[in-house]
Write an enzyme that holds these catalytic residues in place. Structure first.
Site, PDB file in Angstrom:
ATOM      1  N   THR A  33      98.178 111.530  40.086  1.00 56.44           N
ATOM      2  CA  THR A  33      99.470 111.383  40.647  1.00 56.44           C
ATOM      3  C   THR A  33     100.109 111.842  39.564  1.00 56.44           C
ATOM      4  O   THR A  33     101.496 113.326  39.282  1.00 56.44           O
ATOM      5  CB  THR A  33      99.430 110.282  40.811  1.00 56.44           C
ATOM      6  OG1 THR A  33      98.613 110.138  41.565  1.00 56.44           O
ATOM      7  CG2 THR A  33     100.561 109.635  41.611  1.00 56.44           C
ATOM      8  N   ASP A 219      97.578 116.538  49.175  1.00 56.80           N
ATOM      9  CA  ASP A 219      97.499 115.476  48.375  1.00 56.80           C
ATOM     10  C   ASP A 219      95.934 114.975  48.915  1.00 56.80           C
ATOM     11  O   ASP A 219      95.941 114.735  50.061  1.00 56.80           O
ATOM     12  CB  ASP A 219      98.279 114.216  47.965  1.00 56.80           C
ATOM     13  CG  ASP A 219      98.056 113.249  46.852  1.00 56.80           C
ATOM     14  OD1 ASP A 219      96.281 114.195  46.358  1.00 56.80           O
ATOM     15  OD2 ASP A 219      98.284 112.351  47.099  1.00 56.80           O
ATOM     16  N   ARG A 603      88.082 100.885  41.716  1.00 54.96           N
ATOM     17  CA  ARG A 603      89.487 100.711  42.763  1.00 54.96           C
ATOM     18  C   ARG A 603      89.457  99.917  40.604  1.00 54.96           C
ATOM     19  O   ARG A 603      90.442  99.449  40.659  1.00 54.96           O
ATOM     20  CB  ARG A 603      89.780  99.889  43.296  1.00 54.96           C
ATOM     21  CG  ARG A 603      89.870 100.411  44.586  1.00 54.96           C
ATOM     22  CD  ARG A 603      90.163 101.801  44.714  1.00 54.96           C
ATOM     23  NE  ARG A 603      89.242 102.838  44.430  1.00 54.96           N
ATOM     24  CZ  ARG A 603      90.146 103.981  44.353  1.00 54.96           C
ATOM     25  NH1 ARG A 603      91.847 104.149  44.311  1.00 54.96           N
ATOM     26  NH2 ARG A 603      89.911 104.592  43.978  1.00 54.96           N
TER      27      ARG A 603
END
Length: 746
Positions: A33, A219, A603
């Site tokens: 990002t 993306d 994560r």
DNA sequence: AACGGTGCTATTTTT
DNA sequence: TAGCACCGTT
């Protein structure tokens, strides 16, 4: 902009390669990002590219919003000229301008999966297809699958001439598509499909957008399906300045038509493509990253890459084998409390519980309630899926697009106004024979001779209120329109009068809908009804995920894609759950499941827990599954069993496993957890502390051991049973039976 | 037309 | 277990 000092070498390379095709293979946590936002900022600030020439596609509205915010932080308001949105939103934007070329009206409705199902059922009925031969579900999946790969109904029928069964499905597809058009509606898949069709049939339209979007970015490219791929391919043909970002290891939507080939074959599609791999991970501690690498390396169909990190190893991955699903819940609750007690720097929002199926959330809800842990659930039943919200939304949809028969049928007798199924059927028959929309028929309802006087009168009344709404549509804001509907139709009144247990929360939800509309009016440029409807249909639960709220978050691993948390619990790690039953004997599904596991592991930033249970309730049956093979795939030195409470637990014979309160109590006493509740045997309801039946009144405050303090808002007595509706300060509205769990007066 | 009972089925779901 | 879809009754 001094990108060199802000980015590592690969990142820099990726952010400054602007012309020509570029594939960025971005491993989990590799700062993609960051690269994308700097890349855009660089284009605008340093290279003088106009924002209006840039198209950036993301998968969720949330991701789009975040990217927009971050770019705004770098370049300011110039960002407003860019298109940063999802595939679906971009396509809607294009179609709103151009769809009349395909014979639709520009105010077309967007059908969600509920509308889709109703319409398919209607088609099946007309074609006399028995639900038992072919389920609506199968048909919906088939149709959606064909649209994903850009196969038209006609083509699908032709391809399957020999197969009776598939041919029947093709007939539904044909009719379904015709009905959508008659209703001036598109389903989700159509949004992409029709845009591609538009581009193919109208080269001048395609040419316009090709010229406009000189620079294209996509993306999560690994999760694109064929129609999305085609949409991008067509647009990019102009300048070939296309940058796609993705990670084949994170493709977790193959079951929905996502095709990893899109990313794996990018270099074939664009032979002069530059490929940059981002393999440096900035997110996770070493042990977590190594575990992720261990697991994913068992997949065969992938681009080889190994993530590396300079972060310290951190703790080993903690494993816990609970006896039961309940025990698993308690373990997680206990661990959260325990970690918070030891580490003052941690807050509730630092924890995430990730599971494979939404049904697993209940266990943790229960455990967290008992332990007084604030939590939020993402996914599951969505706000806009609630019945009362759908009802009002159907009014709005119909007011916006009176050709929408599906919405009309939903509201024509809601609230009850004596227009029953047989009446509707008669109108439908008449409409079908005249090739008219239902609305056109009821406008002139006297023409329908088969209807009784009474029905005709009811319908006339309905038509007149609907028309008054249509008149208000462009005059008053959406929030006022909703209030009008609630009021004039008597919907709200009907709800307030009803004896239904959950009417209080329904009224609350409707209030929230009004607030949502007001908020929409305050923040949006286009405040029209169709803009509101579009916004609502295209949002997902994850879009509303507020990272700042201090509560533990529970969600599926799918929903967690793109997010990160300091401490992650991956729960239900059992063969049969994760991987799921149907993946076990299917190598392809097994690989997808493994990718999902990889997404889950990555994560976690600091600490990862993986739990499983020896027994659990699945669909009401007790089952026992072994620990997930994915855990075995992690090297021994990276993981260890958490020994907390183990010795004690092993002392219990199997037959006390169901006595959860007992276990809970033992544990909480020794670990200084908050007082457990639900130990009703120990609580004497007649004790003075607790509320007596004759003390129950509306408006008084009470304390419930699980739910905390709340106010009684309604009491209904039925013989000796007393039903209470209580608005709890923290937990919302609950309906309780007096006497099950004692209530303290406060 | 409206309500209540029974029986069946069962991931994941960015839009 | 739970949510729903369908069917039969009032």
């Amino acid at each position: 902009m001094d990108l060199k000092s802000l980015l590592n070498r690969e990142q820099y390379e990726a952010a400054t390669t602007i012309d020509g095709p570029l594939l960025i293979l971005a491993g989990a946590g590799s700062g993609k990002t960051r690269v994308l936002t700097y890349r855009v900022a660089h284009m605008i600030e340093d290279l003088g590219i106009y924002p209006s020439e840039i198209l950036a596609i993301t998968f969720t509205n949330k991701a789009a919003g975040e990217m927009k915010d971050r770019i705004r932080g770098l370049v300011g308001n110039e960002v407003e000229g860019m298109w940063i949105s999802t595939f679906h939103s971009s396509c809607v934007r294009i179609l709103r301008r151009e769809i009349d070329k395909l014979g639709y009206n520009k105010n077309f409705a967007i059908y969600d999966s509920y509308d889709q199902k109703v319409l398919v059922k209607q088609c099946m009925e007309e074609l006399d297809i028995n639900d038992k031969d072919i389920t609506d579900r199968e048909i919906i999946n088939k149709i959606s699958g064909q649209k994903d790969i850009l196969v038209s109904p006609e083509q699908f029928k032709k391809e399957n001439e020999g197969n009776f069964r598939t041919n029947r499905i093709a007939d539904v597809y044909l009719l379904y598509q015709k009905k959508l058009k008659d209703n001036n509606a598109l389903d989700f898949d159509d949004l992409i499909y029709k845009t591609v069709q538009l581009f193919k049939d109208y080269p001048e339209v395609l040419g316009f957008y090709q010229r406009k979007f000189k620079y294209i970015m996509v993306d999560e490219y690994q999760d694109t399906n064929r129609s999305q791929y085609e949409f991008i391919r067509l647009l990019a043909q102009g300048y070939k300045n296309i940058c796609v970002v993705g990670d084949d290891d994170q493709c977790i939507y193959a079951w929905r038509g996502a095709d990893v080939k899109n990313i794996l074959d990018f270099e074939k599609d664009y032979p002069n493509a530059k490929v940059i791999k981002l393999e440096q991970n900035y997110r996770s501690k070493g042990n977590i990253l190594r575990a992720a690498n261990d697991v994913i390396s068992n997949n065969t169909y992938r681009k080889k890459k190994v993530l590396r990190t300079e972060n310290e190893n951190g703790d080993k991955i903690k494993l816990y084998r609970a006896y039961s699903d309940m025990d698993e819940g308690r373990y997680v609750a206990f661990k959260i409390k325990d970690i918070l007690a030891r580490d003052k720097g941690k807050q509730y929002k630092d924890f995430a519980v990730l599971y494979r199926t939404n049904a697993q959330s209940r266990i943790f809800e229960d455990a967290f309630m008992k332990a007084n842990i604030p939590y939020r659930i993402i996914g599951g039943l969505k706000f806009y899926d609630r019945k009362e919200i759908k009802d009002i939304m159907a009014y709005l949809k119909f007011i916006n697009n009176p050709l929408d028969d599906i919405s009309l049928k939903r509201i024509i007798n809601v609230p009850k106004r004596s227009i029953g199924d047989s009446t509707v059927q008669k109108i439908q028959n008449f409409a079908s024979s005249m090739e008219e929309s239902l609305y056109n028929v009821i406008l002139d309802v006297d023409e329908v001779s088969s209807l009784s006087k009474r029905s005709v009168n009811s319908i006339k009344k309905f038509v007149s209120i609907i028309n008054s709404f249509i008149k208000s549509r462009d005059k008053v804001p959406v929030s006022s329109l909703i209030k009008e509907i609630l009021d004039i139709t008597g919907y709200l009144e009907g709800l307030k009068d009803s004896e239904e247990a959950d009417n209080v929360s329904r009224v609350e939800n409707l209030k929230e809908l009004v607030s949502a509309a007001s908020e929409f009016e305050a923040v949006s440029e286009d405040t029209s009804l169709s803009a509101f409807l579009e916004k609502v249909t295209l949002v997902s639960d994850i879009d509303n995920f507020d990272e700042d709220a201090d509560s533990v978050v529970l969600m599926t691993v799918h929903s967690a894609k793109g997010l990160e948390f300091p401490i992650v619990f991956m729960v239900g790690m059992e063969n049969g759950i994760f991987p799921g039953m149907q993946s076990l004997d299917n190598p392809k599904e097994m690989e997808e499941s493994r990718r999902l596991c990889y997404v889950g592991i990555t994560r976690a930033k600091e600490q990862l827990y993986m739990t499983s249970a020896e027994t659990r309730r699945v669909f009401g049956r007790m089952v026992s599954y072994e620990q997930s093979n994915f855990i075995d795939e992690i090297s021994r030195e990276l993981k260890e069993y958490d020994t907390v409470g183990k010795s004690r637990i092993n002392n219990f014979p199997n037959n006390v496993l169901n006595n959860n309160d007992f276990l809970w109590k033992k544990r909480s006493n020794s670990r200084n957890l908050s007082e457990p509740s639900g130990v009703s045997a120990e609580k004497d309801i007649s004790s003075d502390r607790y509320l007596k039946p004759d003390g129950i009144r509306e408006g008084i405050k009470v304390r419930h051991s699980k739910f905390g303090v709340g106010t009684i808002v309604s009491v209904s007595r039925n013989g000796s049973d007393i039903k209470l509706t209580i608005v709890f300060d923290k937990m919302g509205i609950k309906n309780l039976m007096y006497g099950i769990v004692p209530l303290e007066a406060v």
